[in-house]
Every structure is written in structure tokens, then in C-alpha cells.
Design an enzyme around this catalytic site. Structure first.
Site, PDB file in Angstrom:
ATOM      1  N   THR A 198      -1.167   1.949  -5.323  1.00  0.00           N
ATOM      2  CA  THR A 198      -1.937   2.097  -6.568  1.00  0.00           C
ATOM      3  C   THR A 198      -3.355   2.619  -6.309  1.00  0.00           C
ATOM      4  O   THR A 198      -4.253   2.437  -7.126  1.00  0.00           O
ATOM      5  CB  THR A 198      -2.023   0.743  -7.317  1.00  0.00           C
ATOM      6  OG1 THR A 198      -2.661  -0.215  -6.456  1.00  0.00           O
ATOM      7  CG2 THR A 198      -0.650   0.224  -7.691  1.00  0.00           C
ATOM      8  N   ASN A 247      -5.711   3.997  -9.593  1.00  0.00           N
ATOM      9  CA  ASN A 247      -6.727   3.043 -10.043  1.00  0.00           C
ATOM     10  C   ASN A 247      -8.126   3.498  -9.640  1.00  0.00           C
ATOM     11  O   ASN A 247      -8.356   3.816  -8.470  1.00  0.00           O
ATOM     12  CB  ASN A 247      -6.428   1.670  -9.412  1.00  0.00           C
ATOM     13  CG  ASN A 247      -7.213   0.546 -10.066  1.00  0.00           C
ATOM     14  OD1 ASN A 247      -8.011   0.772 -10.974  1.00  0.00           O
ATOM     15  ND2 ASN A 247      -6.974  -0.672  -9.617  1.00  0.00           N
ATOM     16  N   SER A 267      -2.128 -11.422  -9.388  1.00  0.00           N
ATOM     17  CA  SER A 267      -3.120 -10.659 -10.146  1.00  0.00           C
ATOM     18  C   SER A 267      -2.558 -10.231 -11.501  1.00  0.00           C
ATOM     19  O   SER A 267      -3.272 -10.245 -12.521  1.00  0.00           O
ATOM     20  CB  SER A 267      -3.538  -9.434  -9.333  1.00  0.00           C
ATOM     21  OG  SER A 267      -4.518  -8.717  -9.998  1.00  0.00           O
ATOM     22  N   ASP A 296      12.136   4.545  -2.585  1.00  0.00           N
ATOM     23  CA  ASP A 296      12.705   5.301  -3.691  1.00  0.00           C
ATOM     24  C   ASP A 296      11.554   5.844  -4.548  1.00  0.00           C
ATOM     25  O   ASP A 296      10.708   5.064  -5.011  1.00  0.00           O
ATOM     26  CB  ASP A 296      13.592   4.352  -4.520  1.00  0.00           C
ATOM     27  CG  ASP A 296      14.298   5.068  -5.659  1.00  0.00           C
ATOM     28  OD1 ASP A 296      13.930   6.220  -5.967  1.00  0.00           O
ATOM     29  OD2 ASP A 296      15.213   4.459  -6.242  1.00  0.00           O
ATOM     30  N   HIS A 352      -7.760  -1.740 -19.242  1.00  0.00           N
ATOM     31  CA  HIS A 352      -7.940  -1.542 -17.797  1.00  0.00           C
ATOM     32  C   HIS A 352      -6.547  -1.267 -17.208  1.00  0.00           C
ATOM     33  O   HIS A 352      -5.599  -2.008 -17.481  1.00  0.00           O
ATOM     34  CB  HIS A 352      -8.555  -2.784 -17.152  1.00  0.00           C
ATOM     35  CG  HIS A 352      -8.476  -2.750 -15.653  1.00  0.00           C
ATOM     36  ND1 HIS A 352      -9.029  -1.723 -14.920  1.00  0.00           N
ATOM     37  CD2 HIS A 352      -7.869  -3.569 -14.754  1.00  0.00           C
ATOM     38  CE1 HIS A 352      -8.791  -1.930 -13.643  1.00  0.00           C
ATOM     39  NE2 HIS A 352      -8.083  -3.040 -13.515  1.00  0.00           N
ATOM     40  N   CYS A 407     -13.154  -5.020 -11.322  1.00  0.00           N
ATOM     41  CA  CYS A 407     -13.029  -3.862 -12.239  1.00  0.00           C
ATOM     42  C   CYS A 407     -13.741  -4.072 -13.567  1.00  0.00           C
ATOM     43  O   CYS A 407     -13.861  -3.147 -14.364  1.00  0.00           O
ATOM     44  CB  CYS A 407     -11.550  -3.537 -12.473  1.00  0.00           C
ATOM     45  SG  CYS A 407     -10.622  -3.286 -10.952  1.00  0.00           S
ATOM     46  N   SER A 463     -10.524  -8.688 -11.529  1.00  0.00           N
ATOM     47  CA  SER A 463      -9.975  -9.811 -10.768  1.00  0.00           C
ATOM     48  C   SER A 463     -11.077 -10.805 -10.460  1.00  0.00           C
ATOM     49  O   SER A 463     -12.249 -10.463 -10.424  1.00  0.00           O
ATOM     50  CB  SER A 463      -9.361  -9.302  -9.471  1.00  0.00           C
ATOM     51  OG  SER A 463      -8.236  -8.528  -9.765  1.00  0.00           O
ATOM     52  N   LYS A 470       3.226  -3.994 -19.581  1.00  0.00           N
ATOM     53  CA  LYS A 470       3.526  -5.434 -19.663  1.00  0.00           C
ATOM     54  C   LYS A 470       2.539  -6.147 -20.589  1.00  0.00           C
ATOM     55  O   LYS A 470       2.892  -7.103 -21.281  1.00  0.00           O
ATOM     56  CB  LYS A 470       3.450  -6.076 -18.269  1.00  0.00           C
ATOM     57  CG  LYS A 470       4.581  -5.677 -17.329  1.00  0.00           C
ATOM     58  CD  LYS A 470       4.426  -6.425 -16.005  1.00  0.00           C
ATOM     59  CE  LYS A 470       5.097  -5.730 -14.834  1.00  0.00           C
ATOM     60  NZ  LYS A 470       6.531  -5.582 -14.929  1.00  0.00           N
ATOM     61  N   GLU A 483     -17.059  -1.725  -6.885  1.00  0.00           N
ATOM     62  CA  GLU A 483     -16.632  -2.778  -5.960  1.00  0.00           C
ATOM     63  C   GLU A 483     -16.390  -2.167  -4.585  1.00  0.00           C
ATOM     64  O   GLU A 483     -15.681  -2.730  -3.757  1.00  0.00           O
ATOM     65  CB  GLU A 483     -15.416  -3.541  -6.484  1.00  0.00           C
ATOM     66  CG  GLU A 483     -14.303  -2.736  -7.049  1.00  0.00           C
ATOM     67  CD  GLU A 483     -13.216  -3.616  -7.666  1.00  0.00           C
ATOM     68  OE1 GLU A 483     -12.738  -4.527  -6.985  1.00  0.00           O
ATOM     69  OE2 GLU A 483     -12.847  -3.375  -8.826  1.00  0.00           O
TER      70      GLU A 483
HETATM   71  N1  COA Z   1      13.263   2.168  -9.685  1.00  0.00           N
HETATM   72  C1  COA Z   1      12.630   1.613 -10.734  1.00  0.00           C
HETATM   73  N2  COA Z   1      11.717   0.587 -10.589  1.00  0.00           N
HETATM   74  C2  COA Z   1      11.473   0.144  -9.348  1.00  0.00           C
HETATM   75  C3  COA Z   1      12.110   0.697  -8.216  1.00  0.00           C
HETATM   76  C4  COA Z   1      13.056   1.747  -8.433  1.00  0.00           C
HETATM   77  N3  COA Z   1      13.686   2.323  -7.414  1.00  0.00           N
HETATM   78  N4  COA Z   1      11.662   0.043  -7.120  1.00  0.00           N
HETATM   79  C5  COA Z   1      10.773  -0.886  -7.539  1.00  0.00           C
HETATM   80  N5  COA Z   1      10.661  -0.823  -8.881  1.00  0.00           N
HETATM   81  C6  COA Z   1       9.792  -1.629  -9.757  1.00  0.00           C
HETATM   82  C7  COA Z   1       9.815  -3.114  -9.412  1.00  0.00           C
HETATM   83  O1  COA Z   1      10.878  -3.787 -10.030  1.00  0.00           O
HETATM   84  C8  COA Z   1       8.460  -3.547  -9.920  1.00  0.00           C
HETATM   85  O2  COA Z   1       8.507  -3.683 -11.322  1.00  0.00           O
HETATM   86  P1  COA Z   1       8.390  -5.165 -11.994  1.00  0.00           P
HETATM   87  O3  COA Z   1       7.007  -5.671 -11.649  1.00  0.00           O
HETATM   88  O4  COA Z   1       8.528  -4.895 -13.457  1.00  0.00           O
HETATM   89  O5  COA Z   1       9.484  -5.963 -11.391  1.00  0.00           O
HETATM   90  C9  COA Z   1       7.575  -2.306  -9.657  1.00  0.00           C
HETATM   91  O6  COA Z   1       8.472  -1.202  -9.502  1.00  0.00           O
HETATM   92  C10 COA Z   1       6.762  -2.387  -8.365  1.00  0.00           C
HETATM   93  O7  COA Z   1       7.651  -2.670  -7.303  1.00  0.00           O
HETATM   94  P2  COA Z   1       7.321  -3.814  -6.263  1.00  0.00           P
HETATM   95  O8  COA Z   1       8.425  -3.906  -5.304  1.00  0.00           O
HETATM   96  O9  COA Z   1       6.901  -5.049  -6.976  1.00  0.00           O
HETATM   97  O10 COA Z   1       6.072  -3.134  -5.554  1.00  0.00           O
HETATM   98  P3  COA Z   1       5.078  -3.703  -4.493  1.00  0.00           P
HETATM   99  O11 COA Z   1       5.544  -4.915  -3.817  1.00  0.00           O
HETATM  100  O12 COA Z   1       4.718  -2.517  -3.666  1.00  0.00           O
HETATM  101  O13 COA Z   1       3.782  -4.157  -5.363  1.00  0.00           O
HETATM  102  C11 COA Z   1       1.905  -4.037  -6.793  1.00  0.00           C
HETATM  103  C12 COA Z   1       3.324  -3.503  -6.497  1.00  0.00           C
HETATM  104  C13 COA Z   1       1.409  -3.414  -8.093  1.00  0.00           C
HETATM  105  C14 COA Z   1       1.930  -5.556  -6.965  1.00  0.00           C
HETATM  106  C15 COA Z   1       0.992  -3.640  -5.615  1.00  0.00           C
HETATM  107  O14 COA Z   1       0.979  -2.245  -5.503  1.00  0.00           O
HETATM  108  C16 COA Z   1      -0.415  -4.148  -5.736  1.00  0.00           C
HETATM  109  O15 COA Z   1      -0.716  -5.276  -5.377  1.00  0.00           O
HETATM  110  N6  COA Z   1      -1.353  -3.295  -6.230  1.00  0.00           N
HETATM  111  C17 COA Z   1      -2.716  -3.663  -6.418  1.00  0.00           C
HETATM  112  C18 COA Z   1      -2.872  -4.290  -7.760  1.00  0.00           C
HETATM  113  C19 COA Z   1      -4.335  -4.506  -8.011  1.00  0.00           C
HETATM  114  O16 COA Z   1      -5.126  -3.676  -7.666  1.00  0.00           O
HETATM  115  N7  COA Z   1      -4.693  -5.611  -8.631  1.00  0.00           N
HETATM  116  C20 COA Z   1      -6.066  -5.873  -8.904  1.00  0.00           C
HETATM  117  C21 COA Z   1      -6.637  -5.130 -10.009  1.00  0.00           C
HETATM  118  S1  COA Z   1      -5.986  -5.553 -11.586  1.00  0.00           S
END
Ligand code: COA
Length: 444
Positions: free
Chosen positions: A162, A327, A210, A30, A243, A119, A363, A252, A82
Site C-alpha cells: 500500500t 497511500n 488498524s 496473484d 482517508h 495520517c 493511526s 469497508k 509522518e
Molecule cells: N483476489 C481477490 N482478493 C484477494 C486476493 C485475490 N487473489 N488475494 C487477497 N485478496 C484480498 C484479501 O481477501 C484481503 O481482503 P479482505 O481484507 O476483504 O479479506 C485483501 O485482498 C488483502 O489481502 P491480505 O492477504 O489481507 O493482504 P496482506 O496480508 O498483504 O495485508 C494490508 C493487507 C492492507 C493489511 C497491509 O497491506 C497493510 O498492513 N497495509 C498498511 C495499512 C496501513 O497503512 N494502515 C495504517 C494507516 S490507516
């Protein structure tokens, strides 16, 4: 003596992957997961001739030209990344080689290094440069701090959502033109396993963990900042650049920061009738009951007009570029500072003398909080930036092109693809040398 960022330049990867329009449908997702869930519109990705050296050198080249600074006036080059491809020779030496090939003067006496802490490293390199100048070891010269990353994840990893690629170059000097760094610094740092690259190109990441670690370390850094004598009163800060691995992460984190900032202030009192006063640990019999009350209070706080006004003024403007690029790891917090200042300038806000509360995170894991003061003439520096034009000029790519570009940057693939854009007045990757080093050329 004021020390800080005298000039800044951004360089975005030249390709644009539309996340809701191209990436989501190709993955059967979606589009609102990207726009609403993560707060992202697009990723900036590197064309086949771009990498951390070209992006960093191009940002630095443009900055030095615009500021009229010669290489002999630079006493230090620190690169934070990194995404390094060499375990011995630092990226700053490659960048210096590029700059010396296109500029008058020499970087022979410039001290060069590379900083690593996920980061966090961009802010650490900035801190090192500021301290070098404050210590009086710079002999009148400036430091060049470059944060550059290709934030790519393995195909089908959740982190792919991301991704981003780009660089920020900062000229750090006495009597800076943009922002001066304050002396207080708060740190929250704990050995964590949330995101790492043990001898591998693409990260192993526990995304959900994370996010928790980000919030915990930020809270510790904020407490430590106050302990160091820093104020966190909301009236003191015009912008709060965080960041930003993806904008929803900041959405959040911001309520937790605001809750801390208004504790024991008139703002907490003003909300007392509407949502009560903040829970204090001494009012609860168990830690669990206290934490549950804090969660409830924070949710109610987030819904108040007072919070909404603070967020719209200090945080939302900082996310304007991140939403369009994803990012940039070490560069991310430095992108949000620029985005916030650009939006403030456009809104006609007068920020000279105003404060920024800068919240960095890496991280592994560590957060750092420090304050900056916007300098008189700050808009002159921003007027030189071309980041919005650069972002608008990016080449839109299809999902098939994305797959090939990802392969072209994958060290384990031998895909060689024709560039999708034409280099123009910039450094490009130009092949391999006899010892396996990467070689670069300047294309007029
Ligand atoms: N409409 C609205 N929101 C939606 C949606 C929709 N159709 N589908 C999913 N979402 C929301 C989810 O509820 C979630 O929000 P929440 O965290 O508030 O619950 C968000 O969108 C992301 O969806 P999710 O299913 O959790 O995505 P994902 O499993 O692909 O993971 C990350 C998202 C960010 C955890 C992932 O992309 C990641 O690991 N990124 C790397 C992060 C990183 O680099 N960290 C290190 C540096 S700080």
C-alpha cells in the site's frame, strides 16, 4: 466569514510501480490481490532526488505561482508529515527556505510548524489554519498547509503493498475559491497501538488491527459530529472523501457510514420491505445478538440498489487518484477530495453550494469528521490542476529499479543511485550540509 481552501495543488512522486503487473509477479502473488483485494493499480514512489521537502515545496511553488500569491501574503506555514527526518527543525523551515530561494518576498514573519498525528495531521493542520484566520490573527494573510509523505514500509512487510509518495499544498484563506469549512466537528480518539514508528524510519504496523480501529474511531467521530449539530443526511452531501490507506478500506467503511446516515430517515423506510429496519439495541437481549444483527443488516444494505447508487455518486469518484498512487498518509484524504471534485466536474455535476462530508483518520488513533461547502467557481480552481498529466508522465519502474530506489530512501542503507528521471523546473535534494542538514536546489 467563510474560511477554507482557496487553492490546492498535488505533487506525485515521479516513479510508478505497477502493482498487479510488476510487484505481484515478483513476489509470487496473484495480481487480483491488488486490483480486487486492495483496489490498487500502482504506487507513486519518489525518485532519488525527491523527498518530503521537495514534494511539499514543489506543490507549494506551483500553487503560489498559479494563484499569483507572493510570499509576503503568507502568514503561516504548517507541514503535516509522518516521514520527518529531524526531531527539532520542522519540515516547514526547509520548505520555506526552498520557496524563498525561488520567489520574490520573504517568509520571515510567517509562523511555521509541524503537525503530527499519523495520517490525521494534514486535516489538523488545515483546522489550525482555518481557526487562525477565524480568530482574526492573520492580518489579511493566507496560510499555507502542506501534507507530505513518503509512505514506505520495510521490505517484505505486508504494508509494502500500500506504499505511495506525494504531497498536497493548500492555500487557506477568507472567501475561499474551492471549499469553505463548516464549524461542526466530530472526533473519535482512543490510545491505540495499530501503527507506529518508535524512533524508526519504517512503521511497525498491525494492518488487520488498524482496519478495525479505523472503523471504530470513524463511528465515534460520526456520532460526535451529530452531537455537535452536524447533519449526516445523505441528501446533504455530494461527495464523501475518506482517508484512503487503500481503496478497499473505504469500501469497508462506507456501508457503516451510510447505515448511520440513513437511520430514522425516509431512506431507511424505503428499504424496510426489502431488508427490514435497522436493528436497535433495545430490541436485543445481549450486545452480541445486537452486533450480529447489525452485521447482517449492513451486509444486506450493501447489496441494495439504493446503497449502490449512493456509493457510486459520493464515494467511488473520490478513489480515482488513490487507486493510481497508493497511500500518501497525511495527504491521502486531501487527495480524495480533489479526485472526487475532478470526477464530478468531468461528469458535468454542478456542485456549487453542495456539501462534502470529509472523514479523516490517523493511526494511534483518531478520526475526525467535518463538512465543507463547495464554492461558486470551484471548477476554475480544478482547471489549474495538472495531476492527471503528472501521473501519466511518471516513469514506469522495473522490480529491480524498485529495490534500488527503496534502498536509496532507506536511512540505514548507503545506496547512491543515479536518478531515473530528469528534474525540470523543480526543487531537488542536493546533498548534506555541515551540520547534517539536508540541502536543496531549484533546477530550472
Ligand atoms: N483476489 C481477490 N482478493 C484477494 C486476493 C485475490 N487473489 N488475494 C487477497 N485478496 C484480498 C484479501 O481477501 C484481503 O481482503 P479482505 O481484507 O476483504 O479479506 C485483501 O485482498 C488483502 O489481502 P491480505 O492477504 O489481507 O493482504 P496482506 O496480508 O498483504 O495485508 C494490508 C493487507 C492492507 C493489511 C497491509 O497491506 C497493510 O498492513 N497495509 C498498511 C495499512 C496501513 O497503512 N494502515 C495504517 C494507516 S490507516
Amino acid at each position: 466569514m467563510e474560511v477554507g481552501i482557496d487553492g490546492i495543488e498535488l505533487w506525485a512522486g515521479k516513479l510508478r510501480l505497477d502493482l498487479p503487473g510488476t510487484f505481484a509477479p515478483a513476489n509470487g502473488e496473484d495480481p487480483e490481490k491488488y486490483t480486487k483485494g486492495l483496489g490498487l493499480q500502482a504506487s507513486s514512489l519518489p525518485d532519488s532526488y525527491e523527498d518530503i521537502v521537495t514534494m511539499g515545496a514543489n506543490a507549494a511553488h506551483r500553487l503560489l505561482e498559479r494563484k499569483g500569491v507572493s510570499l509576503d501574503e503568507i502568514g503561516r506555514i504548517d507541514v503535516a508529515t509522518e516521514s520527518a527526518f529531524d526531531r527539532s527543525k520542522p519540515v516547514s523551515t526547509y520548505v520555506a527556505g526552498c520557496l524563498e530561494s525561488a520567489h520574490e518576498g520573504s517568509l520571515t514573519t510567517a509562523n511555521k510548524g509541524e503537525r503530527k498525528f499519523a495520517c490525521m495531521a494534514g486535516t489538523q493542520a488545515l483546522d489550525d489554519a482555518v481557526n487562525w484566520i477565524r480568530a482574526g490573527r492573520n492580518r489579511g494573510r493566507a496560510a499555507l498547509v502542506i501534507a507530505t509523505d513518503t509512505a514506505l514500509y520495510a521490505r517484505d512487510d505486508p504494508g509494502e503493498a500500500t506504499q505511495g509518495a506525494g504531497a498536497v499544498a493548500m492555500l487557506v484563506a477568507e472567501d475561499p475559491g474551492l471549499v469553505a469549512l463548516g464549524p461542526e466537528q466530530g472526533i473519535g480518539s482512543v490510545d491505540e497501538t495499530d501503527f507506529l514508528k518508535p524512533n524508526q524510519q519504517f512503521p511497525s504496523v498491525d494492518g488487520k488491527r488498524s482496519m478495525q480501529v479505523y472503523l471504530a474511531r470513524m463511528r465515534e467521530a460520526l456520532v460526535d459530529f451529530a452531537r455537535a449539530g452536524g447533519t449526516t443526511h445523505p441528501d446533504e452531501f455530494a461527495l464523501v472523501p475518506f482517508h484512503t490507506p487503500f481503496p478497499a478500506m473505504v469500501q469497508k467503511a462506507a456501508p457503516l457510514g451510510y447505515r448511520h446516515a440513513i437511520r430514522d430517515t425516509e431512506y431507511e423506510e424505503q428499504l424496510a420491505d426489502e431488508i427490514g429496519r435497522q436493528p436497535r439495541p433495545e430490541g436485543f437481549e445481549s450486545e452480541e445478538a445486537y452486533l450480529s444483527a447489525v452485521k447482517e443488516y449492513t451486509e444486506a444494505l450493501t447489496d441494495t440498489d439504493q446503497y449502490g447508487r449512493w456509493y457510486d455518486r459520493t464515494v467511488e469518484p473520490t478513489l480515482a487518484i488513490s487507486r493510481q498512487v497508493g497511500n500518501w498518509y497525511t495527504a491521502s484524504v486531501h487527495v480524495t477530495r480533489v479526485a472526487g471534485l475532478l470526477e464530478a466536474r468531468d461528469a458535468g455535476r454542478e456542485l456549487a453550494g453542495a456539501g462534502l462530508l470529509v472523514a479523516s483518520y490517523g493511526s494511534g488513533a483518531q478520526a475526525e469528521i467535518h463538512a465543507e461547502t463547495v464554492q461558486p467557481g470551484w471548477t476554475d480552481e480544478l482547471d489549474g490542476l495538472r495531476i492527471r498529466e503528472q501521473l501519466a508522465d511518471r516513469r514506469e519502474i522495473s522490480f529491480e529499479e524498485y529495490e534500488r530506489i527503496h534502498d536509496a530512501h532507506n536511512h540505514e542503507e548507503s545506496t547512491d543511485i543515479a536518478p531515473l528521471t530528469e528534474p525540470d523546473g523543480e526543487f531537488v535534494f542536493d546533498g548534506w550540509g555541515r551540520m547534517g542538514e539536508r540541502e536543496y536546489a531549484f533546477i530550472e
